[in-house]
Enzyme design. Structure first.
Site, PDB file in Angstrom:
ATOM      1  N   ASP A 441      -9.942 -54.831   4.472  1.00 21.80           N
ATOM      2  CA  ASP A 441      -8.948 -53.956   5.104  1.00 21.80           C
ATOM      3  C   ASP A 441      -8.358 -54.627   6.351  1.00 21.80           C
ATOM      4  O   ASP A 441      -8.906 -55.614   6.881  1.00 21.80           O
ATOM      5  CB  ASP A 441      -9.660 -52.645   5.490  1.00 21.80           C
ATOM      6  CG  ASP A 441      -8.747 -51.434   5.472  1.00 21.80           C
ATOM      7  OD1 ASP A 441      -7.529 -51.609   5.482  1.00 21.80           O
ATOM      8  OD2 ASP A 441      -9.278 -50.301   5.465  1.00 21.80           O
ATOM      9  N   ASP A 506      -2.457 -45.373   0.759  1.00 17.22           N
ATOM     10  CA  ASP A 506      -3.411 -44.285   0.997  1.00 17.22           C
ATOM     11  C   ASP A 506      -2.856 -42.957   0.501  1.00 17.22           C
ATOM     12  O   ASP A 506      -3.531 -41.935   0.586  1.00 17.22           O
ATOM     13  CB  ASP A 506      -3.710 -44.158   2.498  1.00 17.22           C
ATOM     14  CG  ASP A 506      -4.673 -45.237   2.969  1.00 17.22           C
ATOM     15  OD1 ASP A 506      -5.312 -45.877   2.114  1.00 17.22           O
ATOM     16  OD2 ASP A 506      -4.778 -45.444   4.193  1.00 17.22           O
TER      17      ASP A 506
HETATM   18  C1  DGJ Z   1      -7.411 -47.710   5.399  1.00 15.63           C
HETATM   19  C2  DGJ Z   1      -7.495 -47.837   3.914  1.00 15.63           C
HETATM   20  O1  DGJ Z   1      -6.230 -47.865   3.348  1.00 15.63           O
HETATM   21  C3  DGJ Z   1      -8.335 -46.704   3.348  1.00 15.63           C
HETATM   22  O2  DGJ Z   1      -8.362 -46.784   1.952  1.00 15.63           O
HETATM   23  C4  DGJ Z   1      -9.723 -46.772   3.940  1.00 15.63           C
HETATM   24  O3  DGJ Z   1     -10.352 -47.954   3.509  1.00 15.63           O
HETATM   25  C5  DGJ Z   1      -9.635 -46.720   5.445  1.00 15.63           C
HETATM   26  N1  DGJ Z   1      -8.735 -47.707   5.971  1.00 15.63           N
HETATM   27  C6  DGJ Z   1     -10.997 -46.901   6.041  1.00 15.63           C
HETATM   28  O4  DGJ Z   1     -10.969 -46.969   7.406  1.00 15.63           O
END
Ligand code: DGJ
Length: 685
Positions: A441, A506
């Protein structure tokens, strides 16, 4: 020696004209041609113009009578600001071209490399600039090449976006003057890679001339189109912050690769070319990509509120519905009850996992699933042991307040000690837990992005991240990686050589996702598209959607689940298990062959495979204003019959139509409501 250079692809050609001591001139980039003798160029100077015409070359200089977009801008303390080549060597065969240029006045040398892949029709272009002077050379801009766009160009299709709304398509007419998109956030960006499609006269999804580019780079970028004579020029490269790139005497700088393609087969033809190129550069290139396992990711099911017992129970429920890879997302770190602390301290929270993560990983494996783990290596919370021990390791600008985002700072990846530290931390996790998957991430943009020397450090940041990923992959070749950046903020052909999967967004709302995923597919193949079934109401939008719609949209990519099945009623849980089984049956087809996108009034469609065997998704976004139009499938033109089966968690109806009927009149649809998706299998009878 012939006066021209020709690179020939499957459906495209590039033709350049050699000139004495200068960069070769563009004569053609487009449909496949056999140039024969090159027609003469118009060398008549326009009125009120320099007496010598400066035609467009692969590497236009600056300040010497050509007024279009230059390949580079540079200077030595304000001097040597002009550029014009006085020697040129060319090495070329049918598909590869190397051009070596030098400017004895500015004391610089350039090597430009073009490789046209005859299978994908994608040109890979890069350039290396060397400072041959004795003082430092400040580089303002440098792109791999300046590309020509024909006078018949009509429309620019590009993408914009933000968190939860990635890859939003924008169509604009060709500009009277110029068009540009700059990314200065230090990351690829939620609008997708630095890339665009230029539609020529009459081009649509399926037909007509399309030129397209995408930059293989995960940092700042600049795309620009400028009117130039009757046509336009296109430049795509890195965007440099002031003073960022200074070359010492003898030092060289190499641009990221630019992927450029022409297709006579519309937007789908150009995207298919990109998909082939991305597949041939991917980590699995040269071997078969193993079937993409069904994921369950813990994030939206549990967020930070997790512990071993909950995770084990979630794993049980995941295995029961057919999940194959269980990914523990954020929340497992010591001192990280929420996103305000703990990032950077890559140790497990013993309050949540008393014996570490091994028992959970073992439990997951015993259930027959792989275990994957979330990490965010480039980041640190100021409230962390790492930051307290090494406050100087974060990107910063002396005298200026640090800018936090999601309560975090960015580690300076140009530092070897930072990279070594991160390598040791991740290497230890991978060694201890036999993890086969990392979700990598990157949850913020760069600000105060200065290095220890006080210089802008955007380019070095990306290079440092790439070096770390490469080192981890070399040490753990069996580990797959997913690129995520607050959803889809780091999706590009540069990191695509290092990862197997992208987290597209997301936003798991099926309607939003359908749009985001279509944008993703402009550049990247479907097997890399992380697509999960989320909860309803959607956490991103609050909209309520049936499980069939959420599952159908997730089937358009690499399928996964991001909810706790315990929160589904029995009927929905059974339906989800059914969709997982459907995905497993069809994933080979869904993840190979070509992808076509299309639309009819009131609906969008996506087909994957080959004309003899296709999976077709039809999506309704808004309530149709009338009966749905049949879906015309131009790739099916030809003789013969096609068997059509409506797929679902439980297979339903079948019918047979002629291929030419489906191509020209179209597939009649069952009744479909707003916010719905139907999945069909079409097989040559
Ligand atoms: C952002 C990501 O896009 C999510 O899927 C998740 O992993 C969060 N960060 C976790 O902090």
């Amino acid at each position: 020696m012939s006066d021209h250079i020709v690179l020939t692809g499957r459906r495209s050609s590039l033709v350049l004209e050699r000139v004495a001591n200068g960069a070769p001139l563009w004569r053609h980039w487009g449909a496949r041609v056999t140039p024969g003798d090159l027609p003469p160029r118009d060398e008549q100077p326009l009125s009120f113009s320099p007496d010598v015409v400066v035609p467009l070359s692969t590497a236009p200089g600056f300040g010497l009578g050509g007024f279009g977009q230059p390949l580079l801008t540079a200077h030595r303390d304000g001097r040597d600001f002009s550029c014009g080549w006085d020697s040129c060597e060319v090495e070329a065969n049918e598909t590869q071209l190397v051009i070596r240029l030098s400017d004895s006045v500015a004391r610089i040398a350039l090597e430009q490399r073009f490789a046209l892949d005859p299978v994908s029709d994608v040109l890979t272009i890069s350039a290396t600039l060397t400072n041959r002077g004795d003082g430092p050379l400040a580089l303002g801009s440098l792109v791999p090449a300046i590309l020509p766009l024909p006078p018949s160009s009509k429309t620019i299709r590009s993408f914009t976006g933000r968190h939860n709304a990635e890859f939003q398509e924008v169509r604009e007419a060709m500009p009277a003057h110029g068009w540009q998109r700059e990314e200065r956030r230090g990351l690829t960006g939620h609008g997708g890679p630095a890339g665009l499609f230029v539609l020529g006269d009459g081009a649509d999804w399926h037909h007509g001339p399309v030129h397209a580019v995408q930059l293989a780079w995960s940092g700042n970028s600049r795309l620009s189109i400028e009117r130039d004579g009757p046509g336009w020029t296109l430049a795509a490269g890195e965007w440099f912050a002031p003073g960022e790139i200074r070359l010492a005497a003898g030092e060289a700088f190499t641009t990221p690769e630019l992927l450029a393609t022409f297709s006579p087969d519309g937007l789908n033809g150009a995207s298919a070319n990109f998909h082939q190129a991305i597949r041939s550069r991917a980590p699995w290139a040269g071997s078969e990509l193993r079937p993409r396992p069904v994921h369950l990711n813990s994030w939206e099911g549990l967020y930070f509120g997790q512990n071993e017992a909950q995770l084990m129970a979630l794993a049980d429920r995941a295995a029961a519905i057919g999940v194959e890879r269980f990914v523990l997302d954020d929340g497992w770190l010591r001192g990280r009850p929420d996103d305000r602390s703990g990032l950077g301290d890559w140790q497990v929270d013993h309050a949540k996992y008393p014996d570490g993560l091994e028992p959970l990983a073992d439990h997951v494996r015993k259930l027959g699933m792989e275990f994957g783990l979330w990490v965010e290596p480039e980041m640190v919370n100021p409230d962390s042991d790492l930051y307290r021990a090494h406050p100087d390791w974060s990107l910063h600008i002396a005298g200026r307040a640090m800018v936090t985002a999601r309560n975090q700072l960015v580690l300076d990846m140009s530092r070897a000690d930072v990279r070594d530290h991160l390598f040791d931390a991740i290497d230890a996790l991978l060694g201890e837990l036999a993890i086969t998957y990392l979700k990598w991430d990157h949850n913020r943009h760069l600000a105060t992005a200065g290095d220890a020397d006080g210089r802008a450090s955007y380019h070095a940041q990306v290079a440092g991240s790439y070096a770390l990923i490469d080192r981890i992959r070399a040490a753990h070749p069996g580990v797959e990686i997913e690129s995520c950046a607050g959803g889809g903020g780091r999706i590009d052909a540069g990191i695509a050589t290092r990862v197997e999967r992208f987290w597209a967004s997301d936003n798991l709302d099926a309607v939003s996702r359908a749009i985001i995923q279509r944008g993703f597919l402009a550049f990247m193949p479907p097997e890399m598209l992380g697509a999960h079934v989320g909860a309803s109401p959607s956490h991103a939008t609050g909209r309520v959607q049936p499980i069939e719609v959420r599952a159908g949209v997730a089937l358009c990519g690499h399928f996964g689940v991001e909810l706790d099945p315990a929160r589904l009623n029995d009927a929905d849980r059974d339906l989800l298990a059914g969709w997982i089984a459907t995905y497993k049956t069809h994933r080979d087809r869904l993840h190979s062959g070509q992808t076509w996108l299309g639309e009819e009034p009131g609906l969008l469609w996506q087909a994957v495979g080959d004309p003899a065997h296709l999976i077709l998704f039809v999506t309704i976004i808004d309530p149709p204003t009338d009966r749905l139009a049949p879906v015309r499938l131009p790739m099916l033109a030809g003789d013969g019959d096609i068997g059509v089966r409506l797929l679902g968690a439980v297979d339903a109806t079948t019918a047979t139509y002629s291929a030419s009927w489906l191509a020209n009149t179209g597939l009649p649809l069952p009744h479909m409501a707003a916010h719905s998706i139907a999945m069909f299998e079409l097989k040559a009878a």
